[in-house]
Motif scaffolding. Sequence first.
Motif, mmCIF file in Angstrom:
data_model
loop_
_atom_site.group_PDB
_atom_site.id
_atom_site.type_symbol
_atom_site.label_atom_id
_atom_site.label_comp_id
_atom_site.label_asym_id
_atom_site.label_seq_id
_atom_site.Cartn_x
_atom_site.Cartn_y
_atom_site.Cartn_z
ATOM 1 N N ARG A 293 0.823 -1.212 0.000
ATOM 2 C CA ARG A 293 0.000 0.000 0.000
ATOM 3 C C ARG A 293 0.854 1.258 0.000
ATOM 4 N N SER A 294 2.076 1.146 0.456
ATOM 5 C CA SER A 294 3.044 2.238 0.396
ATOM 6 C C SER A 294 4.412 1.621 0.180
ATOM 7 N N PHE A 295 5.298 2.334 -0.495
ATOM 8 C CA PHE A 295 6.651 1.840 -0.703
ATOM 9 C C PHE A 295 7.613 2.386 0.350
ATOM 10 N N ALA A 307 8.176 -4.817 -2.267
ATOM 11 C CA ALA A 307 7.236 -3.761 -2.675
ATOM 12 C C ALA A 307 6.186 -4.265 -3.645
ATOM 13 N N HIS A 308 6.528 -5.263 -4.471
ATOM 14 C CA HIS A 308 5.591 -5.701 -5.517
ATOM 15 C C HIS A 308 5.960 -7.091 -6.032
ATOM 16 N N LYS A 349 9.382 10.074 -0.146
ATOM 17 C CA LYS A 349 8.229 10.442 -0.972
ATOM 18 C C LYS A 349 8.643 10.605 -2.431
ATOM 19 N N GLU A 352 8.909 7.143 -3.855
ATOM 20 C CA GLU A 352 7.608 6.519 -4.078
ATOM 21 C C GLU A 352 6.888 7.134 -5.267
ATOM 22 N N ARG A 353 6.940 8.447 -5.409
ATOM 23 C CA ARG A 353 6.286 9.101 -6.551
ATOM 24 C C ARG A 353 6.901 8.637 -7.864
ATOM 25 N N ARG A 355 8.054 5.731 -8.622
ATOM 26 C CA ARG A 355 7.826 4.343 -8.985
ATOM 27 C C ARG A 355 6.398 3.850 -8.843
ATOM 28 N N ARG A 356 5.569 4.531 -8.067
ATOM 29 C CA ARG A 356 4.255 3.989 -7.734
ATOM 30 C C ARG A 356 3.383 3.767 -8.974
ATOM 31 N N THR A 359 4.603 1.007 -11.423
ATOM 32 C CA THR A 359 4.506 -0.319 -10.810
ATOM 33 C C THR A 359 3.075 -0.826 -10.793
ATOM 34 N N VAL A 360 2.151 0.031 -10.374
ATOM 35 C CA VAL A 360 0.745 -0.373 -10.346
ATOM 36 C C VAL A 360 0.250 -0.673 -11.756
#
Length: 421
Positions: A293-295, A307-308, A349, A352-353, A355-356, A359-360
């Motif tokens: 839900r968060s990295f 992470a995934h 942050k 996460e920005r 890669r998020r 990745t999703v």
Amino acid sequence: MGEMGRRSGSRSLLVAGAGLPGLTLAVALKRAHGPALDLAVCDPGLPAGASRHRGRAYAVAAGPRRMLERLGLWEAIAPAAEPMRRLVISDSRVGDPVRPVFLTFGDDATETADGEPFAHMVEAEPMAAALLDAAREAGVRLVPQGVRAAVPEAGGIRAAFGDGNSEKVALVVAADGARSSLREAAGIGWVGWSYPQSGIVATVQHERDHEGRAFEHFLPSGPFAILPLRAGGDLGHRSSIVWTERSADVPALLGGDEAETLAEIERRFGAELGRLALEHGPSAHPLAFGIARSFRGKRLALLGDAAHVIHPVAGQGLNLGLAGAAALAEAVTEALRLGLDPGSDDVLKVYERARRFDTVAMAAATDGLNRLFSNDSLPLRLTRDLGLGLVDRLPGLKDFFIGQAAGRRAQGPRLLRGEAL
């Protein structure tokens, strides 16, 4: 509890897990900062060296390959890498006498704008050996201990090891796999599910040259991929197979002797490359989907499978992990050069920005592909085969899809573009 580290404070990092993404991150950061950054990679499996990766192979896309080249690693890895020069996709049943080809990416389509192949098949053992050698040469501390806990405290985070020692650092990178204990202890949620499938991997030898061609046969139980490896073996040529099968059927398929197992592989492999022989494997691994839900947590960054976890249908799992390593290395490097705390929320942050979204998007795409193709529904077969045929006739669409697989992006982490940190 004893104090293990040589240095605590804002210029120290610890990577928990010596998988390929974690080692790549460590090499990238030490090459960029040298002795100014104290960095340790901790893993109880380190004494086994690269041998624990034996029998695995990965498709390394053009972007991660450029990163490995920039880090000075590709020269050591290249002898174990085979360029993919053609990709052939078919949709059929196991017993079908003819496997119609619905989509082909030829030499022009499988090259990037620079003329390089969109991907190379790389055997994991020599890649891990090159990374371990580079880490030692760069001054990374390789600690053969697992990280039992990571607890934030004033000015840092304390990593506790299985032998009772501990170390205070600015940032812990949890690269400890899909069942990451550090992720769970940090209270970071996980969205995921198990597939009713297993991934069977093996290395096979064959008589005829694959000529750099990769095959993806979509069968009702899941995709059967034949991926080109470097020449060798008694039969002269080699390929890696990634075979997705219903988990309930795996014991029957792999429970016989080697001749019976090879016969099952031959039914799916086909006769195009001549006589086959098993070189390594097969081994079966349950397949799952999962994304954190968060990295990030408090002074904690998730990397790779922590992470995934995605379905192997598109061969992008390692590439996602290496892209994460590139993004995290860039975020940490920019912070250190500005004199900032690399473990701060602001820095994590940024990571996460970066890669998020990608990745999703990749996780959703691979899940959708598996659900679309892993069935024997006639209406769905007609629809997907029509779609594959349409893509085959539209060069613009083909270029888009191969570009996505290769990581052709004007933006993104500098290392993936072949630029220095």
